[in-house]
Design a protein around this motif. Structure first.
Motif, PDB file in Angstrom:
ATOM      1  N   TRP A   1       0.796  -2.022   8.249  1.00 45.45           N
ATOM      2  CA  TRP A   1       1.306  -0.745   8.739  1.00 45.45           C
ATOM      3  C   TRP A   1       1.724  -0.812  10.205  1.00 45.45           C
ATOM      4  CZ3 TRP A   1       3.635   3.109   6.881  1.00 45.45           C
ATOM      5  CH2 TRP A   1       3.691   4.330   7.542  1.00 45.45           C
ATOM      6  N   ASP A   2       1.053  -1.661  10.996  1.00 47.10           N
ATOM      7  CA  ASP A   2       1.350  -1.761  12.427  1.00 47.10           C
ATOM      8  C   ASP A   2       2.801  -2.152  12.691  1.00 47.10           C
ATOM      9  OD1 ASP A   2      -1.266  -1.059  12.927  1.00 47.10           O
ATOM     10  OD2 ASP A   2      -1.936  -3.120  13.274  1.00 47.10           O
ATOM     11  N   ALA A   3       3.361  -3.028  11.860  1.00 47.77           N
ATOM     12  CA  ALA A   3       4.758  -3.454  12.040  1.00 47.77           C
ATOM     13  C   ALA A   3       5.712  -2.285  11.826  1.00 47.77           C
ATOM     14  CB  ALA A   3       5.092  -4.588  11.079  1.00 47.77           C
ATOM     15  N   ALA A   4       5.423  -1.428  10.856  1.00 44.38           N
ATOM     16  CA  ALA A   4       6.268  -0.259  10.610  1.00 44.38           C
ATOM     17  C   ALA A   4       6.194   0.712  11.783  1.00 44.38           C
ATOM     18  CB  ALA A   4       5.852   0.429   9.316  1.00 44.38           C
ATOM     19  N   LEU A   5       5.015   0.910  12.327  1.00 38.95           N
ATOM     20  CA  LEU A   5       4.865   1.795  13.482  1.00 38.95           C
ATOM     21  C   LEU A   5       5.624   1.244  14.692  1.00 38.95           C
ATOM     22  CD1 LEU A   5       1.098   2.832  13.363  1.00 38.95           C
ATOM     23  CD2 LEU A   5       3.096   4.213  12.763  1.00 38.95           C
ATOM     24  N   LYS A   6       5.516  -0.034  14.922  1.00 38.01           N
ATOM     25  CA  LYS A   6       6.200  -0.669  16.051  1.00 38.01           C
ATOM     26  C   LYS A   6       7.722  -0.582  15.895  1.00 38.01           C
ATOM     27  CE  LYS A   6       6.156  -3.229  19.797  1.00 38.01           C
ATOM     28  NZ  LYS A   6       6.031  -2.533  21.056  1.00 38.01           N
TER      29      LYS A   6
ATOM     30  N   SER B   1      -4.635   1.960   7.466  1.00 38.42           N
ATOM     31  CA  SER B   1      -5.603   0.935   7.838  1.00 38.42           C
ATOM     32  C   SER B   1      -5.197  -0.463   7.382  1.00 38.42           C
ATOM     33  CB  SER B   1      -6.991   1.291   7.282  1.00 38.42           C
ATOM     34  OG  SER B   1      -6.977   1.262   5.866  1.00 38.42           O
ATOM     35  N   SER B   2      -4.104  -0.557   6.639  1.00 38.43           N
ATOM     36  CA  SER B   2      -3.632  -1.882   6.226  1.00 38.43           C
ATOM     37  C   SER B   2      -3.039  -2.586   7.439  1.00 38.43           C
ATOM     38  CB  SER B   2      -2.596  -1.777   5.100  1.00 38.43           C
ATOM     39  OG  SER B   2      -1.342  -1.414   5.619  1.00 38.43           O
TER      40      SER B   2
ATOM     41  N   GLU C   1       0.826  -1.213   0.000  1.00 40.38           N
ATOM     42  CA  GLU C   1       0.000   0.000   0.000  1.00 40.38           C
ATOM     43  C   GLU C   1       0.860   1.262   0.000  1.00 40.38           C
ATOM     44  OE1 GLU C   1      -2.495  -3.304   1.592  1.00 40.38           O
ATOM     45  OE2 GLU C   1      -0.454  -2.620   1.992  1.00 40.38           O
ATOM     46  N   VAL C   2       2.029   1.199   0.608  1.00 40.68           N
ATOM     47  CA  VAL C   2       2.936   2.357   0.596  1.00 40.68           C
ATOM     48  C   VAL C   2       3.359   2.644  -0.838  1.00 40.68           C
ATOM     49  CG1 VAL C   2       5.217   3.200   1.287  1.00 40.68           C
ATOM     50  CG2 VAL C   2       3.733   2.098   2.967  1.00 40.68           C
TER      51      VAL C   2
END
Length: 114
Positions: free
Chosen positions: A85-90, A81-82, A36-37
């Motif tokens: 994305w959570d892994a990148a934020l973490k 919302s994908s 998505e990025v």
């Protein structure tokens, strides 16, 4: 045009060199591995603090700034919302002090563009 600006401060236990290395060589490839990025991002720029301080001007208390351009806010939300994305934020916690991170969401008003 919608723009995400994130102001980062390195973790206290990391040197500037380690912060810069991790951000560029580990975190950026992780971010860019998210389909998505690649689909929705127009431009992704890391700005690394050079340490240059001008006399009479206060230096910003950040080690770097991320600038990411999108066509509109809906494109950014599609990435956020994908589930990926959570892994990148973490991962940001591996090199930045997230308690000192600041975000500025903007729309561009181009005054001059040569």
């Amino acid at each position: 045009m919608y723009k995400w600006n994130e102001f980062l401060t390195r973790r206290a236990d990391l040197s500037k060199e380690l912060f810069d290395h991790y951000w560029t060589n580990v975190h950026a490839p992780l971010v860019m591995s998210i389909p998505e990025v690649k689909r929705y991002t127009l431009r992704y720029v890391q700005q690394h603090n050079t340490g240059l301080v001008l006399e009479g001007v206060a230096a910003a208390p950040y080690d770097g700034v991320v600038e990411v351009w999108f066509e509109d806010m809906a494109d950014f939300q599609a990435i956020a919302s994908s589930g990926k994305w959570d892994a990148a934020l973490k991962d940001v916690e591996n090199f930045a002090d997230v308690s000192k991170t600041a975000v500025l969401n903007t729309t561009e008003e181009v005054i001059y563009d040569q």
